[in-house]
Each structure stands twice: as structure tokens, then as C-alpha cells.
Design a protein around this motif. Structure first.
Motif, PDB file in Angstrom:
ATOM      1  N   ALA A 253       2.282  12.639 -51.787  1.00 53.64           N
ATOM      2  CA  ALA A 253       2.475  11.498 -52.688  1.00 53.64           C
ATOM      3  C   ALA A 253       2.790  10.249 -51.873  1.00 53.64           C
ATOM      4  CB  ALA A 253       3.607  11.774 -53.664  1.00 53.64           C
TER       5      ALA A 253
ATOM      6  N   LEU B 299       4.761   6.681 -51.946  1.00 55.31           N
ATOM      7  CA  LEU B 299       5.801   5.958 -52.681  1.00 55.31           C
ATOM      8  C   LEU B 299       5.263   4.687 -53.308  1.00 55.31           C
ATOM      9  CD1 LEU B 299       8.939   6.350 -50.399  1.00 55.31           C
ATOM     10  CD2 LEU B 299       8.436   7.491 -52.548  1.00 55.31           C
TER      11      LEU B 299
ATOM     12  N   SER C  15       2.564   4.269 -54.845  1.00 54.81           N
ATOM     13  CA  SER C  15       1.850   4.521 -56.094  1.00 54.81           C
ATOM     14  C   SER C  15       2.700   5.286 -57.098  1.00 54.81           C
ATOM     15  CB  SER C  15       0.563   5.301 -55.807  1.00 54.81           C
ATOM     16  OG  SER C  15       0.896   6.588 -55.305  1.00 54.81           O
ATOM     17  N   SER C  16       4.004   5.330 -56.879  1.00 55.37           N
ATOM     18  CA  SER C  16       4.836   6.156 -57.740  1.00 55.37           C
ATOM     19  C   SER C  16       5.795   5.345 -58.609  1.00 55.37           C
ATOM     20  CB  SER C  16       5.613   7.168 -56.897  1.00 55.37           C
ATOM     21  OG  SER C  16       6.456   6.492 -55.984  1.00 55.37           O
TER      22      SER C  16
END
Length: 159
Positions: free
Chosen positions: A6, A8, A10-11
Motif C-alpha cells: 500500500a 500512504l 493513496s490511502s
């Protein structure tokens, strides 16, 4: 490989907070936004859509936490939608729409006006266009780099 680590970047949080009147939805939403602003965005501003005039309750909390608050006092779907774009341009960390359910009702009333159905229920057959407009909004906020937090009351749902 299908699974990737993941990012960060795009979170950004996307959250809806539901409950009855007075249950703490707005306070919870603002506290989430403040925490994100301080921990992940170097205390960047929070944009707050305030159709119900609760700014005086929220502003002191943000000030105490040294997080700037910018307020959109609009009540319409178009103002809410356009406000997200403006909040992104201002470098805000979070976009909180206080009681988006009222804004959804405004959008529904605009649809009834367009169909000359004032004072009547929106027939189920006409809800498809309304859902299409709302879905475009959902895609916009889901793609936003901002944390988007939407408190709403559990009071107005399709049967």
C-alpha cells in the motif's frame, strides 16, 4: 504479482459516520480530521461544509488544536461538490460535510422540481437519474487526495 504494498499517498480516509441527532457524529468527524491533519498533513486546514450553522461549536476545537478551519456555509449539492475541488486547491487535509443527508434531500427536491413533482414523492422510476448524479459525486470524493468524512443521520432512506 497482483498484491502490491500500500502507498500512504493513496490511502486518504473515506468515512461515513451515521447516528441519530445528538449522538456525536460531527464531533467525532472533526476529531478524526484534526488527528489526520496533525499526524499526516503538518496541521493543514480542514474544510468544513456547514449547512446547519455549527461552525461556532467546531471552530474553537480546531483552534485549540492549532488546525486551521475553512468553512463553506452552503446547503446545496453543487456547493458541496464544488467545495471539494476548492479544498483540494487550498491544500486542505480533510473535507467534512456536516450532515450530507440534508444535501441529498436538496438534490432530491431539485430533481422533483425538474420533473414538476413539487409536493409529491419522487417516483421510484425517476430515482435512477438521481442515483447517477450522486454516483458521480461518490467517484469524485473517492478519488480525492483529501480525507473525506461525512456525518449523516439515520432518518431518510429508500424503503
Amino acid at each position: 504479482m497482483l498484491l502490491q504494498p500500500a502507498s500512504l499517498a493513496s490511502s486518504a480516509l473515506k468515512a461515513a459516520v451515521f447516528g441519530p441527532s445528538g449522538s456525536g457524529k460531527t464531533l467525532t468527524s472533526i476529531l478524526l480530521a484534526i488527528g489526520l491533519s496533525r499526524e499526516r498533513c503538518q496541521s493543514a486546514p480542514i474544510a468544513f461544509v456547514d449547512p446547519e450553522g455549527v461552525e461556532e461549536f467546531i471552530a474553537p476545537i480546531c483552534a485549540a488544536e492549532s488546525v486551521p478551519l475553512v468553512v463553506l456555509r452552503g446547503r446545496t449539492f453543487v456547493e458541496m461538490r464544488d467545495g471539494l475541488t476548492e479544498a483540494e486547491q487550498l491544500g486542505c487535509c480533510a473535507y467534512v460535510v456536516d450532515h450530507y443527508d440534508g444535501i441529498f434531500r436538496e438534490l432530491t427536491e431539485a430533481q422533483k422540481l425538474k420533473l414538476n413533482l413539487i409536493g409529491r414523492k419522487l417516483p421510484y422510476a425517476h430515482r435512477e437519474e438521481l442515483i447517477r448524479v450522486w454516483d458521480m459525486w461518490v467517484r469524485q470524493f473517492r478519488a480525492s487526495p483529501l480525507a473525506c468524512i461525512f456525518p449523516g443521520r439515520l432518518a431518510w432512506e429508500w424503503g
